[in-house]
Design an enzyme around this catalytic site. Sequence first.
Site, mmCIF file in Angstrom:
data_model
loop_
_atom_site.group_PDB
_atom_site.id
_atom_site.type_symbol
_atom_site.label_atom_id
_atom_site.label_comp_id
_atom_site.label_asym_id
_atom_site.label_seq_id
_atom_site.Cartn_x
_atom_site.Cartn_y
_atom_site.Cartn_z
ATOM 1 N N ASP A 194 -61.111 60.898 -16.699
ATOM 2 C CA ASP A 194 -60.826 60.018 -17.837
ATOM 3 C C ASP A 194 -59.324 60.030 -18.107
ATOM 4 O OD1 ASP A 194 -62.593 58.830 -20.387
ATOM 5 O OD2 ASP A 194 -60.559 59.443 -20.923
ATOM 6 N N HIS A 204 -64.486 65.057 -25.522
ATOM 7 C CA HIS A 204 -63.524 65.474 -26.556
ATOM 8 C C HIS A 204 -64.144 66.437 -27.572
ATOM 9 C CE1 HIS A 204 -60.382 62.930 -25.128
ATOM 10 N NE2 HIS A 204 -61.041 61.810 -25.367
ATOM 11 N N ASP A 237 -60.973 54.206 -18.053
ATOM 12 C CA ASP A 237 -59.857 53.715 -18.850
ATOM 13 C C ASP A 237 -58.518 53.941 -18.165
ATOM 14 O OD1 ASP A 237 -60.174 56.429 -19.099
ATOM 15 O OD2 ASP A 237 -60.060 56.498 -21.281
ATOM 16 N N HIS A 283 -57.874 60.063 -20.886
ATOM 17 C CA HIS A 283 -57.594 60.995 -21.984
ATOM 18 C C HIS A 283 -58.031 62.398 -21.575
ATOM 19 C CE1 HIS A 283 -58.119 57.002 -23.844
ATOM 20 N NE2 HIS A 283 -57.206 57.409 -24.716
#
Length: 362
Positions: free
Chosen positions: A168, A131, A260, A170
């Site tokens: 991921d 990120h 996740d 996200h």
Amino acid sequence: MKTGIVYDPVYLSHRIGSHVESHERLIGIMDFLKDKKVLENPNFELIQPRKATTEQIKYVHQESLINEVKEVSEIAQVTGNIQQLDMDTAVSAKTYEASLYSVGGNLTGIDEILDGKVDNVFAAVRPPGHHSNAYKCSGFCIFNNIAIATEYLFREKNIKRVAIIDWDCHHGNGTQDIFYNGSENGDVVIFNSHQDGRTLYPGSGFVNEIGSGKGEGKIINFPMPPRAAEDIVMIYYEEIINPICQEFKPEFILISAGFDTHWTDRLTNMGWTIQGPATYLKSIKNMAEEYANGRILITLEGGYEIDKQAKAVYNCLQVLNNNEDSLIEEKPRKSGEEVLNYVNNKIIPELKEYLNPYWNCF
């Protein structure tokens, strides 16, 4: 077949209290691998990381960001209190040092692969990175491990074509930002699969985000609807990733691996099983063997159900080491008809339409 596992207790020193991105995540992974006697197996090798240099961090990050992390870590040291870079991203006294080793662990893993000491590597490192962009840390991430590893391959290892695969849940917005205009030092294609940004942080990663300049057509986002199981990402692989890689022919594959996507994860809304990432990795590994001499480095990103993550990491290690019969599996899950129809009839056609001007396969 030899698979490297990058790990060092220094990664536990990034201690940020009751934060969901806890040092307990790595303890859970390593304890499970010990219980399964993975570390006693001569086909696996524990790799000690080195510290990345600040010059290597500057391959993708501004000096001001590096200084900020260092200074805030020093404040945490002096005050004895955890500090915040933003609402989500915490810093402790040892965060700066752990971050240098997190990047350096990935670089050490690359060296081991290219020197022929191991065939592939799983870097069990933290803090995570995908990120963070050139000027800002965010989303639990400090330095962007996978982006720096890419530039390291270009600048120091004479690799010209790198594929980044980010699974991921996200969206890897920091990696996308860093390479949105491509790289001056080589060609990089980013395949990013994640939960639809309309339903999850960071709210980006849509099919029309395709890069610009040298990077145009090389940012490839696959936003998955909530409750999609791993059968959906396999559609992405067959329809998009494999055809493009046949054309692109990556020399090295880097994977930002978040765990996740599991159906129980507290931060997300996907429907994958613990064997889902390994199922995806099997196909990626076949592709790597065809184009990249099997060269894969996986770096750990998210994953917040400690027991599920540990089993999923174990499964990925078995795939890397050609032990697919040893997977730990739970009851298979399939995406609902509405999800499948949405992906097959809307997302995939739209993505191909955006990518058609840049790739002959569409």
